[in-house]
Design a protein around this motif. Sequence first.
Motif, PDB file in Angstrom:
ATOM      1  N   VAL A 144       1.157  -3.382  -6.311  1.00 10.20           N
ATOM      2  CA  VAL A 144       0.916  -3.928  -5.145  1.00 10.20           C
ATOM      3  C   VAL A 144       1.316  -3.230  -4.162  1.00 10.20           C
ATOM      4  N   ASP A 145       0.559  -3.137  -2.889  1.00 11.06           N
ATOM      5  CA  ASP A 145       0.733  -2.136  -1.912  1.00 11.06           C
ATOM      6  C   ASP A 145       0.606  -3.102  -0.688  1.00 11.06           C
ATOM      7  N   PRO A 146       1.183  -2.404   0.606  1.00 13.09           N
ATOM      8  CA  PRO A 146       1.042  -3.070   1.985  1.00 13.09           C
ATOM      9  C   PRO A 146      -0.365  -3.119   2.305  1.00 13.09           C
ATOM     10  N   LEU A 177       2.359 -11.534 -10.089  1.00 11.17           N
ATOM     11  CA  LEU A 177       1.542 -10.681  -8.921  1.00 11.17           C
ATOM     12  C   LEU A 177       1.658 -11.021  -7.733  1.00 11.17           C
ATOM     13  N   PRO A 178       1.394 -12.504  -7.402  1.00 11.25           N
ATOM     14  CA  PRO A 178       1.446 -12.702  -5.926  1.00 11.25           C
ATOM     15  C   PRO A 178       2.954 -12.629  -5.141  1.00 11.25           C
ATOM     16  N   GLU A 179       3.875 -13.108  -6.126  1.00 15.68           N
ATOM     17  CA  GLU A 179       5.224 -13.015  -5.691  1.00 15.68           C
ATOM     18  C   GLU A 179       5.574 -11.659  -5.235  1.00 15.68           C
ATOM     19  N   ALA A 180       5.277 -10.554  -6.159  1.00 17.39           N
ATOM     20  CA  ALA A 180       5.623  -9.235  -5.852  1.00 17.39           C
ATOM     21  C   ALA A 180       4.884  -8.703  -4.787  1.00 17.39           C
ATOM     22  N   LEU A 181       3.490  -9.240  -4.505  1.00 14.44           N
ATOM     23  CA  LEU A 181       3.001  -8.845  -3.134  1.00 14.44           C
ATOM     24  C   LEU A 181       3.422  -9.254  -2.090  1.00 14.44           C
ATOM     25  N   LEU A 182       4.029 -10.358  -2.032  1.00 18.06           N
ATOM     26  CA  LEU A 182       4.749 -10.967  -0.847  1.00 18.06           C
ATOM     27  C   LEU A 182       6.015 -10.377  -0.601  1.00 18.06           C
TER      28      LEU A 182
END
Length: 333
Positions: free
Chosen positions: A46-48, A313-318
């Motif tokens: 996951v990346d900005p 994945l969504p939680e990690a990206l946020l």
Amino acid sequence: MKKVKQITFAARPTGLPDASIFRIDEVPLPDPKEGELQLKGMFYSVDPYMRGRMNEGESYVPPFQVNNALEGGVVAEVTASRDPKFQPGDVVHGPYLPWRTEMTVPASAVQKVDASLAPPSYYLGVLGMTGLTAYIGLMDIGKPKAGETVVVSGAAGAVGSVVGQIAKHLGCRAVGIAGSEEKVKLLTEYFGFDAAINYNEPGLDDRLSTSCPNGVDIYFDNVGGEVSDAVMRQLNFFARVPLCGQISYYNATEVPTGPRWQGFMVTRSILMQGFIIRNYASRFREGIEFLAPLVKAGKIKSEETVAEGFEKLPEALLGLFSGKNKGKMIVKA
């Protein structure tokens, strides 16, 4: 036909994204055709930069499409191959693979990784795009010389932590800026920065002056905003500023107005240049050949924040936008 889980981009966000823009679906997994591979995801990056891909409009990489899978860097195991260069059991990396538990992709979309050199997840970080971003930005734009002072914002992140370590390896003074005392300690005690500053504490200008008694020769900017304004005031004549990211603006709903530095840059002959790592593909081998021996020898260290479970994945990206990561943020399937 077998079905697999997929993280679907459900809606374009306005401002700071939340969980409502993601959806978990089940989608069919086709058998590989000639020249294709079937993969099982092991580690997901996951990346900005992914925040920019959530917006509609032209950019250096196409935007995510609503109701399609999100995509990013993935390390995966080959489970079936219709390409003679790959065998089941091979570990591969692809920079733009769909967020699915399993996937069928062209063999040209991935490369084998050398798991004997470093853990496979490192190919999403220090031996992947983030490490290459640090190397290219610092070397190509920063042009460091021994004895110079290098300041890095977002220094405890995946790119920033590598920038500081490369700078130290080349004989520079490395000063990191991060958002907590825990990260400050990580920078000095683990990554070997000469000094580190918590930008959430008052007196950033004074602390920069103390940490950079000879001024700043290179500012590797991952953040923008008020942090960068403070560093700009410390820049020496002929300083170089690689512009890697501006995460302080990624969720802004209006274009922020701040100090205008062009006049100052003219009088001090300062170079500021943005860059996109995918434009330097011809130099990737050079970067890996520089980084890999240092990683193997323990001279460049990697820190990972690992979330367990594909559905995280969504939680990690946020979490990237609230600074929850130390080093590279990765999800382990």
